[in-house]
Design a protein around this motif. Structure first.
Motif, PDB file in Angstrom:
ATOM      1  N   PRO A  59      11.019 -40.568 -59.593  1.00 34.60           N
ATOM      2  CA  PRO A  59      12.361 -40.605 -60.194  1.00 34.60           C
ATOM      3  C   PRO A  59      12.343 -40.502 -61.723  1.00 34.60           C
ATOM      4  O   PRO A  59      13.354 -40.161 -62.336  1.00 34.60           O
ATOM      5  CB  PRO A  59      12.902 -41.978 -59.753  1.00 34.60           C
ATOM      6  CG  PRO A  59      12.085 -42.350 -58.563  1.00 34.60           C
ATOM      7  CD  PRO A  59      10.734 -41.762 -58.800  1.00 34.60           C
ATOM      8  N   GLY A  60      11.179 -40.806 -62.352  1.00 33.52           N
ATOM      9  CA  GLY A  60      11.079 -40.737 -63.802  1.00 33.52           C
ATOM     10  C   GLY A  60      10.679 -39.369 -64.322  1.00 33.52           C
ATOM     11  O   GLY A  60      10.408 -39.209 -65.525  1.00 33.52           O
ATOM     12  N   THR A  61      10.655 -38.361 -63.454  1.00 32.08           N
ATOM     13  CA  THR A  61      10.261 -37.019 -63.881  1.00 32.08           C
ATOM     14  C   THR A  61      11.284 -36.446 -64.855  1.00 32.08           C
ATOM     15  O   THR A  61      12.496 -36.500 -64.612  1.00 32.08           O
ATOM     16  CB  THR A  61      10.120 -36.088 -62.668  1.00 32.08           C
ATOM     17  OG1 THR A  61       9.115 -36.598 -61.796  1.00 32.08           O
ATOM     18  CG2 THR A  61       9.740 -34.681 -63.115  1.00 32.08           C
ATOM     19  N   ARG A  62      10.781 -35.898 -65.942  1.00 26.11           N
ATOM     20  CA  ARG A  62      11.632 -35.225 -66.925  1.00 26.11           C
ATOM     21  C   ARG A  62      11.001 -33.878 -67.278  1.00 26.11           C
ATOM     22  O   ARG A  62       9.788 -33.714 -67.233  1.00 26.11           O
ATOM     23  CB  ARG A  62      11.795 -36.067 -68.193  1.00 26.11           C
ATOM     24  CG  ARG A  62      12.313 -37.482 -67.947  1.00 26.11           C
ATOM     25  CD  ARG A  62      12.599 -38.185 -69.261  1.00 26.11           C
ATOM     26  NE  ARG A  62      13.801 -37.648 -69.900  1.00 26.11           N
ATOM     27  CZ  ARG A  62      14.158 -37.887 -71.159  1.00 26.11           C
ATOM     28  NH1 ARG A  62      13.368 -38.617 -71.933  1.00 26.11           N
ATOM     29  NH2 ARG A  62      15.268 -37.376 -71.658  1.00 26.11           N
ATOM     30  N   GLU A  63      11.851 -32.941 -67.656  1.00 22.88           N
ATOM     31  CA  GLU A  63      11.389 -31.625 -68.083  1.00 22.88           C
ATOM     32  C   GLU A  63      11.763 -31.416 -69.548  1.00 22.88           C
ATOM     33  O   GLU A  63      12.827 -31.864 -69.993  1.00 22.88           O
ATOM     34  CB  GLU A  63      12.018 -30.530 -67.219  1.00 22.88           C
ATOM     35  CG  GLU A  63      11.710 -30.657 -65.739  1.00 22.88           C
ATOM     36  CD  GLU A  63      12.547 -29.706 -64.904  1.00 22.88           C
ATOM     37  OE1 GLU A  63      12.280 -28.493 -64.937  1.00 22.88           O
ATOM     38  OE2 GLU A  63      13.494 -30.184 -64.237  1.00 22.88           O
ATOM     39  N   ARG A  64      10.876 -30.740 -70.268  1.00 24.00           N
ATOM     40  CA  ARG A  64      11.163 -30.449 -71.670  1.00 24.00           C
ATOM     41  C   ARG A  64      10.900 -28.983 -71.976  1.00 24.00           C
ATOM     42  O   ARG A  64       9.862 -28.429 -71.586  1.00 24.00           O
ATOM     43  CB  ARG A  64      10.293 -31.289 -72.602  1.00 24.00           C
ATOM     44  CG  ARG A  64      10.686 -31.139 -74.077  1.00 24.00           C
ATOM     45  CD  ARG A  64       9.587 -31.573 -75.017  1.00 24.00           C
ATOM     46  NE  ARG A  64       8.469 -30.620 -75.028  1.00 24.00           N
ATOM     47  CZ  ARG A  64       7.380 -30.754 -75.793  1.00 24.00           C
ATOM     48  NH1 ARG A  64       7.254 -31.807 -76.574  1.00 24.00           N
ATOM     49  NH2 ARG A  64       6.409 -29.851 -75.738  1.00 24.00           N
ATOM     50  N   ILE A  65      11.838 -28.366 -72.670  1.00 22.92           N
ATOM     51  CA  ILE A  65      11.652 -27.034 -73.227  1.00 22.92           C
ATOM     52  C   ILE A  65      11.585 -27.192 -74.739  1.00 22.92           C
ATOM     53  O   ILE A  65      12.427 -27.866 -75.339  1.00 22.92           O
ATOM     54  CB  ILE A  65      12.804 -26.084 -72.838  1.00 22.92           C
ATOM     55  CG1 ILE A  65      12.855 -25.898 -71.326  1.00 22.92           C
ATOM     56  CG2 ILE A  65      12.659 -24.742 -73.540  1.00 22.92           C
ATOM     57  CD1 ILE A  65      14.071 -25.112 -70.847  1.00 22.92           C
ATOM     58  N   LEU A  66      10.588 -26.617 -75.345  1.00 24.62           N
ATOM     59  CA  LEU A  66      10.460 -26.641 -76.801  1.00 24.62           C
ATOM     60  C   LEU A  66      10.637 -25.231 -77.340  1.00 24.62           C
ATOM     61  O   LEU A  66       9.951 -24.302 -76.902  1.00 24.62           O
ATOM     62  CB  LEU A  66       9.086 -27.177 -77.219  1.00 24.62           C
ATOM     63  CG  LEU A  66       8.789 -27.112 -78.726  1.00 24.62           C
ATOM     64  CD1 LEU A  66       9.652 -28.105 -79.501  1.00 24.62           C
ATOM     65  CD2 LEU A  66       7.310 -27.352 -79.014  1.00 24.62           C
ATOM     66  N   LEU A  67      11.558 -25.081 -78.290  1.00 22.21           N
ATOM     67  CA  LEU A  67      11.738 -23.820 -79.003  1.00 22.21           C
ATOM     68  C   LEU A  67      11.120 -23.966 -80.385  1.00 22.21           C
ATOM     69  O   LEU A  67      11.398 -24.930 -81.096  1.00 22.21           O
ATOM     70  CB  LEU A  67      13.225 -23.470 -79.129  1.00 22.21           C
ATOM     71  CG  LEU A  67      14.058 -23.470 -77.835  1.00 22.21           C
ATOM     72  CD1 LEU A  67      15.475 -23.022 -78.147  1.00 22.21           C
ATOM     73  CD2 LEU A  67      13.430 -22.576 -76.786  1.00 22.21           C
ATOM     74  N   ALA A  68      10.280 -23.019 -80.760  1.00 16.44           N
ATOM     75  CA  ALA A  68       9.610 -23.040 -82.054  1.00 16.44           C
ATOM     76  C   ALA A  68       9.929 -21.749 -82.796  1.00 16.44           C
ATOM     77  O   ALA A  68       9.855 -20.656 -82.215  1.00 16.44           O
ATOM     78  CB  ALA A  68       8.095 -23.183 -81.873  1.00 16.44           C
TER      79      ALA A  68
END
Length: 686
Positions: free
Chosen positions: A463-472
């Motif tokens: 349940p603690g799963t998170r997704e991250r997208i990083l734009l550079a």
């Protein structure tokens, strides 16, 4: 625009294309640094390592680390004789030796150490290289111009033999920039400094007197006293030790009239407090200028570890453990904001550990100054729904820009990114629409060299799963030959939910401004949206956001100020209030809630009022004063109160006037009264 410039620009857009590449570093920020750097010469990087026990026994790993540090290399390093591949500061070496000699069991926090390694020995196929006796927690980026001091064959840690400890002794620690250690506000007599030790983390050239630190220089209290006795003027002292050397240093903070660290330290500990030794670490200018935190994080952790090692040694020498309150008046604007940012959780673990095993320890940080900076947005996306906003990247920006997009509510074990992102650069460069992949970077390459990138990461489990997208995005104006330029303007961002769940999507623009007193490099990018300019009925201006605008004022706390507020040893987060009727929040002070806290713990005065911004405290030179504002100057006022409480053996929680319920997301529970700090003249005239 000249015809040649226009032709070159058109050529870049015509040849630009999006391509996928394998990540070369486990951290996305470091991977982008690696892809866009100009590599020259031998590259060293700071590395925080975790020793691997044999069962529950760390002694074999401790011995292997000591042997490697003494030899200057690890057995598996295939290098010629005399080549160094690993370095460690003398104070850290002393801690290592003490833990080996004690023979007592140690825990996982005590089995962490900072080393420096040649970069080829840190990474392997996009991950950290595996070694039999340690694992890498994280590695910092290389710093241009890093120059090590000579190596001592036998460690020479600082000791503190002078008996000045009483039952009221509480040490103050500070990690900051531009700390005027000769200032008379930090003395107990004309030639007697209260600063027991300071590490000036400058990286430009070798100049330490005893080579006890790897780079920069280390001064103990006696060394400072000798300098005070030899010179009547503060600036003569800084000139003698090379702290103001315009021929060598990238920046000379102590040549300025006002410095951040001096002002902050005066509010925290200025005045006559003979029972209050000060341990200070002055960050290198290269780390301070990089406000994204990519460079700063490793130096901050090294600094806090050094302060704790000094305070522990101080207590050992005096046979009485010393309580410690540390001020770190910096902030970041992007990150998970759930207490899991590596810098934040590592600092918290150090505070918890020292409080439990040595003496009460507190860390105080500012809430942040980003309430109205338009760095935060939030969207709720139903399945197949899409929303858009713009990311405005300014011209004449000499530093890279980063935007983190955090996604909650997706699958507990996503096989693909839960959203599809469309990124449309300005200036005629091609757009891209993708579902980014882990361990891959989608990069916009112009003439074969990257100018923008998209990364994807999954954190947590279940349940603690998170997704991250990083734009550079690369700088928009030339500052060196290392990076190709990205176009400035509006980078259009559209997010579509490709999952079956309803998603909460959070946007955090990383800090990219220029720190106080430095020549301008970074220019803060921001988010924008057509509904972001509703009229504020109270002030008449157009800073309000319409109800359907994704840009928000909430959830703007610094990303190193979001850990849980529960427990006695938590990091204390401080907002800023105005010293006017009702003590309203200062216009800039950031707001909760975040996932783990409703807002700051407390607030202190950051402004005297709308017509009198800032708080008065010490300028750089003895006898001078300055005005500075922000949550950075509110935090040290709370440090002073907590130190007084520890000295009195009373409860160590901020005390003050209660805050109105409506303001608690920005000010916390109480407003701490301003300390009586009056640095209006030299106390020790020449």
């Amino acid at each position: 625009m000249h015809a040649d410039d226009q032709s070159a620009s058109e050529g870049r857009t015509m040849t630009a294309l999006w391509q996928e590449a394998i990540c070369k570093r486990p951290d996305s920020y470091l991977d982008w640094e690696y892809r866009t750097r100009k590599s020259t010469g031998e590259i060293w990087c700071p590395v925080l390592i975790q020793l691997v026990p044999n069962g529950d026994d760390y002694l074999p790993a401790l011995g292997k680390l000591e042997s490697a540090v003494d030899e200057g290399r690890q057995p598996e390093d295939k290098v010629s004789a005399g080549t160094l591949t690993i370095r460690m500061s003398d104070d850290e070496r002393a801690v290592l030796a003490r833990r080996i000699r004690s023979g007592s069991p140690i825990d996982s926090i005590e089995a962490q150490f900072f080393i420096y390694r040649l970069e080829p020995f840190i990474y392997d196929n996009g991950d950290y290289r595996k070694y039999d006796f340690y694992e890498t927690i994280f590695a910092g980026p290389p710093v241009v111009g890093l120059s090590f001091n000579d190596r001592n064959e036998v460690a020479q840690p600082l000791t503190f033999p002078h008996p000045i400890v009483t039952n009221k002794t509480v040490a103050i620690g500070i990690v900051d920039d531009g700390i005027a250690f000769a200032h008379d506000r930090f003395r107990s007599s004309r030639h007697g400094s209260r600063i027991a030790a300071i590490w000036l983390q400058e990286t430009e050239r070798r100049r330490d007197r005893d080579n006890g630190v790897l780079f920069g220089q280390r001064l103990d209290g006696q060394s400072i006293n000798d300098l005070l006795a030899a010179h009547d003027r503060d600036d003569d002292i800084y000139r003698e030790i090379g702290a103001t050397d315009f021929a060598a240093n990238q920046y000379n903070a102590l040549a300025s009239q006002v410095t951040h660290g001096t002002h902050v330290l005066d509010l925290a500990a200025g005045g006559e407090h003979k029972d209050q030794p000060i341990f200070a670490v002055q960050l290198p200018s290269a780390a301070t200028i990089d406000t994204s935190g990519v460079t700063m994080g490793s130096y901050v952790l090294q600094g806090v570890r050094m302060i704790m090692a000094w305070a522990d040694q101080f207590g050992i020498d005096q046979k009485a453990p010393v309580p410690l309150v540390i001020n770190f008046s910096y902030g970041l604007s992007a990150g998970p904001k759930d207490g899991t940012l590596l810098l934040e959780r590592t600092l918290l673990a150090l505070v918890h550990h020292r409080s439990k095993h040595v003496a009460p320890t507190r860390l105080v940080v500012p809430a942040g100054n980003n309430y109205r900076a338009r760095l935060t947005a939030s969207m709720t996306l139903a399945s197949a729904e899409a929303q858009s906003l713009d990311w405005v990247v300014l011209p004449d920006d000499k530093t890279a820009n980063f935007l983190e997009i955090w996604i909650d509510g997706g699958s507990a074990a996503p096989k693909h990114c839960s959203v599809e992102i469309k990124l449309t650069p300005p200036g005629g460069f091609p757009p891209v629409k993708i579902r980014p992949k882990a361990n891959r970077v989608s990069e916009l390459a112009s003439e074969g060299r990257p100018i923008a990138g998209i990364y994807y990461l999954v954190t947590g489990t279940g349940p603690g799963t998170r997704e991250r997208i990083l734009l550079a995005i690369n700088p928009t104006v030339r500052n060196d030959d290392a990076r190709d330029l990205a176009p400035s303007g509006r980078w259009g961002i559209s997010i579509m939910n490709r999952s079956r769940q309803t998603l909460a999507v959070h946007f955090y623009v990383q800090r990219d401004d220029t720190p106080f007193g430095y020549p301008r490099r970074g220019r803060q990018s921001r988010l924008d949206h057509p509904q972001a300019y509703a009229r504020d009925t109270q002030t008449g201006d157009y800073r309000q956001h319409a109800a359907d605008c994704p840009i928000v004022y909430r959830d703007t706390l610094s990303s190193i100020a979001t850990s849980s507020a529960d427990g006695p040893d938590h990091v204390v987060v401080v907002g800023a209030a105005e010293a006017t009727d009702g003590y309203p929040p200062a216009d800039y002070t950031s707001s909760g809630p975040t996932k783990l806290r409703a807002g700051p713990d407390c607030a202190a005065i950051g402004d005297e009022g709308d017509a009198h911004w800032g708080v008065v405290a010490a300028g750089t030179f003895s006898g001078s004063t300055a005005l500075m504002r922000g949550t950075s100057v509110a935090a040290p006022q709370v440090v002073r109160q907590l130190a007084e409480q520890l000295a009195a053996s009373s409860v160590t929680a901020p005390q003050g006037s209660p805050v109105a319920t409506a303001d608690r997301a920005r000010l916390g529970e109480v407003i701490v009264p301003a300390p009586q700090v009056s640095p209006v003249r030299r106390r020790y005239p020449v």
